[in-house]
Design an enzyme around this catalytic site. Structure first.
Site, PDB file in Angstrom:
ATOM      1  N   LYS A   1      11.663 -15.899 -10.007  1.00 14.36           N
ATOM      2  CA  LYS A   1      11.529 -14.791 -10.964  1.00 14.36           C
ATOM      3  C   LYS A   1      10.535 -15.148 -12.055  1.00 14.36           C
ATOM      4  O   LYS A   1       9.669 -14.356 -12.401  1.00 14.36           O
ATOM      5  CB  LYS A   1      12.917 -14.515 -11.561  1.00 14.36           C
ATOM      6  CG  LYS A   1      13.249 -13.131 -11.853  1.00 14.36           C
ATOM      7  CD  LYS A   1      13.709 -12.276 -10.696  1.00 14.36           C
ATOM      8  CE  LYS A   1      12.884 -12.322  -9.453  1.00 14.36           C
ATOM      9  NZ  LYS A   1      13.498 -11.779  -8.284  1.00 14.36           N
TER      10      LYS A   1
ATOM     11  N   GLU B   1       6.889 -15.285 -10.726  1.00 19.73           N
ATOM     12  CA  GLU B   1       6.253 -14.020 -10.339  1.00 19.73           C
ATOM     13  C   GLU B   1       5.951 -13.110 -11.513  1.00 19.73           C
ATOM     14  O   GLU B   1       4.935 -12.418 -11.501  1.00 19.73           O
ATOM     15  CB  GLU B   1       6.982 -13.306  -9.192  1.00 19.73           C
ATOM     16  CG  GLU B   1       8.282 -12.658  -9.464  1.00 19.73           C
ATOM     17  CD  GLU B   1       8.908 -12.016  -8.215  1.00 19.73           C
ATOM     18  OE1 GLU B   1       8.203 -11.578  -7.307  1.00 19.73           O
ATOM     19  OE2 GLU B   1      10.142 -11.950  -8.178  1.00 19.73           O
TER      20      GLU B   1
ATOM     21  N   TRP C   1      -2.988  -2.778  -1.680  1.00 18.89           N
ATOM     22  CA  TRP C   1      -2.704  -4.196  -1.886  1.00 18.89           C
ATOM     23  C   TRP C   1      -3.642  -4.910  -0.927  1.00 18.89           C
ATOM     24  O   TRP C   1      -3.506  -4.811   0.287  1.00 18.89           O
ATOM     25  CB  TRP C   1      -1.243  -4.520  -1.566  1.00 18.89           C
ATOM     26  CG  TRP C   1      -0.876  -5.937  -1.880  1.00 18.89           C
ATOM     27  CD1 TRP C   1      -0.504  -6.444  -3.086  1.00 18.89           C
ATOM     28  CD2 TRP C   1      -0.847  -7.044  -0.961  1.00 18.89           C
ATOM     29  NE1 TRP C   1      -0.251  -7.791  -2.988  1.00 18.89           N
ATOM     30  CE2 TRP C   1      -0.453  -8.191  -1.701  1.00 18.89           C
ATOM     31  CE3 TRP C   1      -1.118  -7.192   0.393  1.00 18.89           C
ATOM     32  CZ2 TRP C   1      -0.320  -9.442  -1.116  1.00 18.89           C
ATOM     33  CZ3 TRP C   1      -0.986  -8.451   0.974  1.00 18.89           C
ATOM     34  CH2 TRP C   1      -0.590  -9.555   0.215  1.00 18.89           C
TER      35      TRP C   1
ATOM     36  N   ARG D   1       4.084  -0.379  -4.822  1.00 16.99           N
ATOM     37  CA  ARG D   1       3.825  -0.937  -3.482  1.00 16.99           C
ATOM     38  C   ARG D   1       2.449  -1.569  -3.358  1.00 16.99           C
ATOM     39  O   ARG D   1       2.107  -2.126  -2.326  1.00 16.99           O
ATOM     40  CB  ARG D   1       3.946   0.173  -2.441  1.00 16.99           C
ATOM     41  CG  ARG D   1       5.371   0.545  -2.201  1.00 16.99           C
ATOM     42  CD  ARG D   1       5.479   1.624  -1.176  1.00 16.99           C
ATOM     43  NE  ARG D   1       6.840   1.676  -0.705  1.00 16.99           N
ATOM     44  CZ  ARG D   1       7.253   1.158   0.437  1.00 16.99           C
ATOM     45  NH1 ARG D   1       6.413   0.563   1.235  1.00 16.99           N
ATOM     46  NH2 ARG D   1       8.518   1.240   0.786  1.00 16.99           N
TER      47      ARG D   1
ATOM     48  N   HIS E   1      14.515 -37.984  -6.596  1.00 21.17           N
ATOM     49  CA  HIS E   1      13.818 -38.373  -5.359  1.00 21.17           C
ATOM     50  C   HIS E   1      12.344 -37.974  -5.401  1.00 21.17           C
ATOM     51  O   HIS E   1      11.697 -37.905  -4.364  1.00 21.17           O
ATOM     52  CB  HIS E   1      14.518 -37.752  -4.149  1.00 21.17           C
ATOM     53  CG  HIS E   1      15.928 -38.228  -4.006  1.00 21.17           C
ATOM     54  ND1 HIS E   1      16.242 -39.511  -3.602  1.00 21.17           N
ATOM     55  CD2 HIS E   1      17.104 -37.621  -4.267  1.00 21.17           C
ATOM     56  CE1 HIS E   1      17.554 -39.652  -3.595  1.00 21.17           C
ATOM     57  NE2 HIS E   1      18.103 -38.522  -4.009  1.00 21.17           N
TER      58      HIS E   1
ATOM     59  N   ASN F   1      -2.321   1.310   5.961  1.00 16.58           N
ATOM     60  CA  ASN F   1      -1.397   0.301   5.459  1.00 16.58           C
ATOM     61  C   ASN F   1      -1.148  -0.681   6.600  1.00 16.58           C
ATOM     62  O   ASN F   1      -0.700  -0.265   7.660  1.00 16.58           O
ATOM     63  CB  ASN F   1      -0.079   0.976   5.031  1.00 16.58           C
ATOM     64  CG  ASN F   1       0.982  -0.027   4.651  1.00 16.58           C
ATOM     65  OD1 ASN F   1       0.681  -1.183   4.333  1.00 16.58           O
ATOM     66  ND2 ASN F   1       2.236   0.403   4.674  1.00 16.58           N
ATOM     67  N   GLY F   2      -1.478  -1.949   6.410  1.00 14.89           N
ATOM     68  CA  GLY F   2      -1.254  -2.927   7.472  1.00 14.89           C
ATOM     69  C   GLY F   2      -2.476  -3.791   7.683  1.00 14.89           C
ATOM     70  O   GLY F   2      -3.372  -3.834   6.838  1.00 14.89           O
TER      71      GLY F   2
ATOM     72  N   LYS G   1       5.643  -4.441  -3.957  1.00 18.28           N
ATOM     73  CA  LYS G   1       7.095  -4.392  -3.814  1.00 18.28           C
ATOM     74  C   LYS G   1       7.561  -4.638  -2.385  1.00 18.28           C
ATOM     75  O   LYS G   1       8.523  -5.337  -2.152  1.00 18.28           O
ATOM     76  CB  LYS G   1       7.585  -3.025  -4.298  1.00 18.28           C
ATOM     77  CG  LYS G   1       9.087  -2.860  -4.299  1.00 18.28           C
ATOM     78  CD  LYS G   1       9.729  -3.722  -5.348  1.00 18.28           C
ATOM     79  CE  LYS G   1      11.243  -3.646  -5.322  1.00 18.28           C
ATOM     80  NZ  LYS G   1      11.833  -4.769  -6.070  1.00 18.28           N
TER      81      LYS G   1
ATOM     82  N   GLU H   1      16.143 -18.887  -7.129  1.00 19.69           N
ATOM     83  CA  GLU H   1      15.842 -17.502  -7.502  1.00 19.69           C
ATOM     84  C   GLU H   1      15.296 -17.429  -8.933  1.00 19.69           C
ATOM     85  O   GLU H   1      14.353 -16.688  -9.218  1.00 19.69           O
ATOM     86  CB  GLU H   1      17.117 -16.647  -7.323  1.00 19.69           C
ATOM     87  CG  GLU H   1      17.095 -15.259  -7.920  1.00 19.69           C
ATOM     88  CD  GLU H   1      16.010 -14.336  -7.373  1.00 19.69           C
ATOM     89  OE1 GLU H   1      15.321 -14.706  -6.411  1.00 19.69           O
ATOM     90  OE2 GLU H   1      15.825 -13.257  -7.949  1.00 19.69           O
TER      91      GLU H   1
ATOM     92  N   CYS I   1       0.849  -1.187   0.000  1.00 19.47           N
ATOM     93  CA  CYS I   1       0.000   0.000   0.000  1.00 19.47           C
ATOM     94  C   CYS I   1       0.889   1.242   0.000  1.00 19.47           C
ATOM     95  O   CYS I   1       1.827   1.344   0.775  1.00 19.47           O
ATOM     96  CB  CYS I   1      -0.940   0.096   1.193  1.00 19.47           C
ATOM     97  SG  CYS I   1      -1.995  -1.335   1.378  1.00 19.47           S
TER      98      CYS I   1
HETATM   99  O1  M6R Z   1      12.371  -5.773   0.528  1.00 21.75           O
HETATM  100  P1  M6R Z   1      12.829  -7.173   0.791  1.00 21.75           P
HETATM  101  O2  M6R Z   1      14.104  -7.508   0.113  1.00 21.75           O
HETATM  102  O3  M6R Z   1      12.885  -7.491   2.263  1.00 21.75           O
HETATM  103  O4  M6R Z   1      11.712  -8.079   0.150  1.00 21.75           O
HETATM  104  C1  M6R Z   1      11.740  -9.468   0.280  1.00 21.75           C
HETATM  105  C2  M6R Z   1      10.814 -10.129  -0.702  1.00 21.75           C
HETATM  106  O5  M6R Z   1       9.494  -9.706  -0.507  1.00 21.75           O
HETATM  107  C3  M6R Z   1      11.207  -9.836  -2.156  1.00 21.75           C
HETATM  108  O6  M6R Z   1      12.508 -10.233  -2.419  1.00 21.75           O
HETATM  109  C4  M6R Z   1      10.247 -10.565  -3.130  1.00 21.75           C
HETATM  110  O7  M6R Z   1      10.429 -11.940  -3.032  1.00 21.75           O
HETATM  111  C5  M6R Z   1      10.461 -10.081  -4.563  1.00 21.75           C
HETATM  112  N1  M6R Z   1       9.196  -9.899  -5.191  1.00 21.75           N
HETATM  113  C6  M6R Z   1      11.242 -11.028  -5.393  1.00 21.75           C
HETATM  114  O8  M6R Z   1      11.396 -10.605  -6.690  1.00 21.75           O
END
Ligand code: M6R
Length: 605
Positions: A482, A485, A74, A27, A501, A98-99, A600, A478, A2
């Site tokens: 990526k 997402e 969000w 955000r 396995h 926000n929260g 974000k 990772e 948010c």
């Molecule tokens: O701001 P942060 O690095 O603490 O955020 C952690 C995760 O939320 C962040 O890395 C998230 O997984 C990303 N969307 C990955 O691309």
């Protein structure tokens, strides 16, 4: 999560708030709304979907307002629609939130028992706070006290920005959620936001109120004043002032189609910048010297998502180079694992935003246990920055793409610099590694057509297994994150040796194996790739160009040059997954910078 912006001053508040929300849209982008004071009346405009929907709505209106609050959402409680969009308002006051209010149901019942009637317009927990505010305001007719009493009743991490029709003021209050306030240089304007980034170029004095402090920014006779209060109304000294936000910058896409691509391309420059800061700049040298003075007995790393995978890469450095036992925890799990923390241990918190609720909660637990805390962090001034003993800033600049790219690279590099200095590596040793990394990444970026071609041959496949061994295992994790997402396809990261396995049951001609092939573990990795090939999986390998066996067994072979790179081969290979995911997502036509359901900075636990 948010984005929040509040404004008070001589400009048209719609313009300032929309500019701030545009910067913060990454955000949260399920819906957006503003509440504005127009001719002493409170008006609300809100729209489901991206901020552009709200912008189009507001374009049609001729609004003249000098006070307002805005929000990009969000969704947590209540589906994505206009009703659940913020702000929430009565005819006298409005709020954005926000929260999460964890006891919202309980509070609703309390209000019912008290026979307080309230006409709820949404399914959100946030509106319960509005009802509570209304209840206390009707009792004591004092907005400040009503905020304090209402805020004392809510459980969970939250930030609220509020205003009423009677006072030329905007208010905020927060607990474990980011809030920043600002005044313009000539103190004629006041701002509140969930992120200093929204205030760049607007505010010169930036204030960070602490938890459970109410901030009031007021405009009277053309001048703004800012005051801080405890929840019971007495003045509070609990805030921090930062004289200027000039060291912050606003990120622009420039020639790039997406922020994500721009951020991938920034990496070579940023690697140079970070290395230069910690090896050549007096301040950087001092910081690194200070944090590597004592050798911890054991290290615990806490992080989420991509930052967690960077933690796994850094564990590799700390165990290989330093032989220091290192645990890496998902921050959301850490507190439920009854962790064993001893004095002499070091805890490291990795985060791009420095506002991730789970990471901050794990920090709290470490502080209670009295262990030393260090961050590997991008956003200076964030909550994490303020709460740890020491910070290692990764200097990646604003990362706007929701999918983290350059921050991951910089986190890993920071971990390498820390580990290398702890082991007294010479600057020459370090630089020989980082120079090669920069040169090799530059090379990838000059030939992205190769990766685009691979993307076109695999983007219609149904599932993806990213595999890796040793220091390439976190890179596989990772890579899969990526892809899922931003391209919305099912992808899993696996250790190469683990497939047999269980997951190998998934392999058929609809599946792709993206295999990271570390030079030091190549033979076993090739055997695992062969097992998938034998079951008709489509093979994409990412490995050293000199390996003719990889050439032979792959449907697509992405050639890298691992020569003269000892520690950072994984970080180098990861740039391939960043681009591969990007081009697959582009072919699928997804919203790359703002993928569905994400935000974000994840400020809820
Ligand atoms: O701001 P942060 O690095 O603490 O955020 C952690 C995760 O939320 C962040 O890395 C998230 O997984 C990303 N969307 C990955 O691309």
């Amino acid at each position: 999560m948010c984005g929040i912006v509040g404004y008070l001053g001589s400009r048209n508040s719609t313009d300032v708030i929309l500019e701030g929300l545009t910067r913060l849209e990454y955000r949260g982008y399920d819906s957006a709304g503003v509440s504005l004071i127009e001719n002493d009346e409170l008006e609300i405009y809100k729209k489901e979907g991206k901020l552009n929907n709200l912008k189009s709505l507001l374009k049609k209106k001729k609004i003249q307002s000098h006070r307002g609050i805005g929000h990009t959402r969000w969704a947590t409680h209540g589906e994505v629609n206009d009703f659940n969009a913020h702000p929430h308002a009565t005819s006298d006051y409005s709020i954005v939130h926000n929260g999460i209010i964890e006891n919202s149901q309980e509070l609703k019942e309390f209000l019912m028992k008290e026979k307080h009637t309230f006409n709820y317009q949404s399914e959100t927990d946030s509106e319960v706070f509005l009802a509570l505010l209304d209840y206390y305001f009707k009792k004591n007719n004092n907005f400040l006290h009503a905020i304090g009493e209402a805020f004392e009743s809510v459980r969970g991490n939250s930030a609220f920005v509020l205003m009423n029709t009677k006072e030329n003021a905007i208010y905020c209050v927060k607990k474990s959620a980011p809030i920043v306030c600002g005044l313009s240089e000539n103190i004629t304007e006041g701002f509140i936001s969930s992120d200093p980034y929204a205030l760049v170029g607007f505010a010169d004095r930036i204030y960070f109120p602490e938890d459970n402090v109410i901030t009031k920014i007021e405009l009277s006779s053309g001048e703004t004043s800012i005051n801080f209060y405890e929840l019971h109304g007495q003045e509070s000294p609990r805030y921090r002032l930062q004289e200027s936000s000039k060291n912050l910058e606003v990120s622009k896409k420039g020639q790039f189609e997406h922020y994500m691509l721009k951020e991938v391309f920034e990496q070579p420059i940023l690697i140079r910048k970070l290395t230069d800061f910690y090896l050549n700049d007096e301040i950087g040298i001092e910081i690194l010297k200070k944090v590597t003075k004592t050798r911890p007995k054991m290290i615990h790393i806490m992080a989420c998502g991509t930052a967690y995978y960077a933690g796994l890469v850094i564990k590799g450095f700390l165990e290989d180079i330093n032989r220091i036992p290192t645990n890496v925890y998902l921050a959301s799990e850490f507190r439920y694992q009854n962790p064993i923390l001893n004095s002499g241990d070091l805890t490291i918190f990795i985060s791009q935003s420095g506002e991730t609720a789970d990471t901050l909660a794990s920090l709290e637990l470490c502080k209670v246990n009295g262990v030393k805390t260090l961050s590997i962090l991008n956003v200076e001034g964030s909550t994490l920055y303020r709460e740890v003993d020491n910070n290692l800033l990764i200097k990646a600049g604003p990362e706007i793409g929701v999918a983290s790219t350059k921050a991951f690279t910089q986190m890993c590099l920071m971990g390498f610099l820390f580990s290398a200095k702890l082991e007294n590596f010479s600057d020459e040793q370090i630089l020989s590694e980082t120079h090669v990394l920069v040169e090799r990444i530059d090379h990838i970026l000059q030939s992205t057509d190769i990766i685009q071609n691979v993307a076109s041959s695999i983007y219609r496949h149904q599932g993806f297994l990213f595999t890796g061994r040793g220091n390439h295992f976190p890179i596989a994790l990772e890579g899969a994150l990526k892809l899922k997402e931003i391209a919305y396809v099912h992808a899993e990261g696996y250790a190469s040796g683990e497939l047999k396995h269980g997951p190998i049951a998934l392999i058929d001609d609809t599946m792709v194996n993206v295999a990271f092939c570390p030079p030091n573990l190549i033979d076993k990795t090739i055997s695992n790739v062969q097992e998938i090939k034998a079951r008709q999986g489509f093979i994409v390998t990412i490995g050293d160009k000199s390996n003719s066996e990889l050439e032979r067994i792959s449907d697509e072979f992405i050639r890298l040059d691992f020569s003269n790179l000892e520690f950072l081969t994984g970080v180098y290979s990861n740039v391939i997954s960043q681009l591969l995911s990007y081009y697959i997502a582009k072919l699928k036509g997804t919203d790359i910078d703002k993928p569905r359901n994400l935000a974000k900075s994840v400020t809820v636990e």
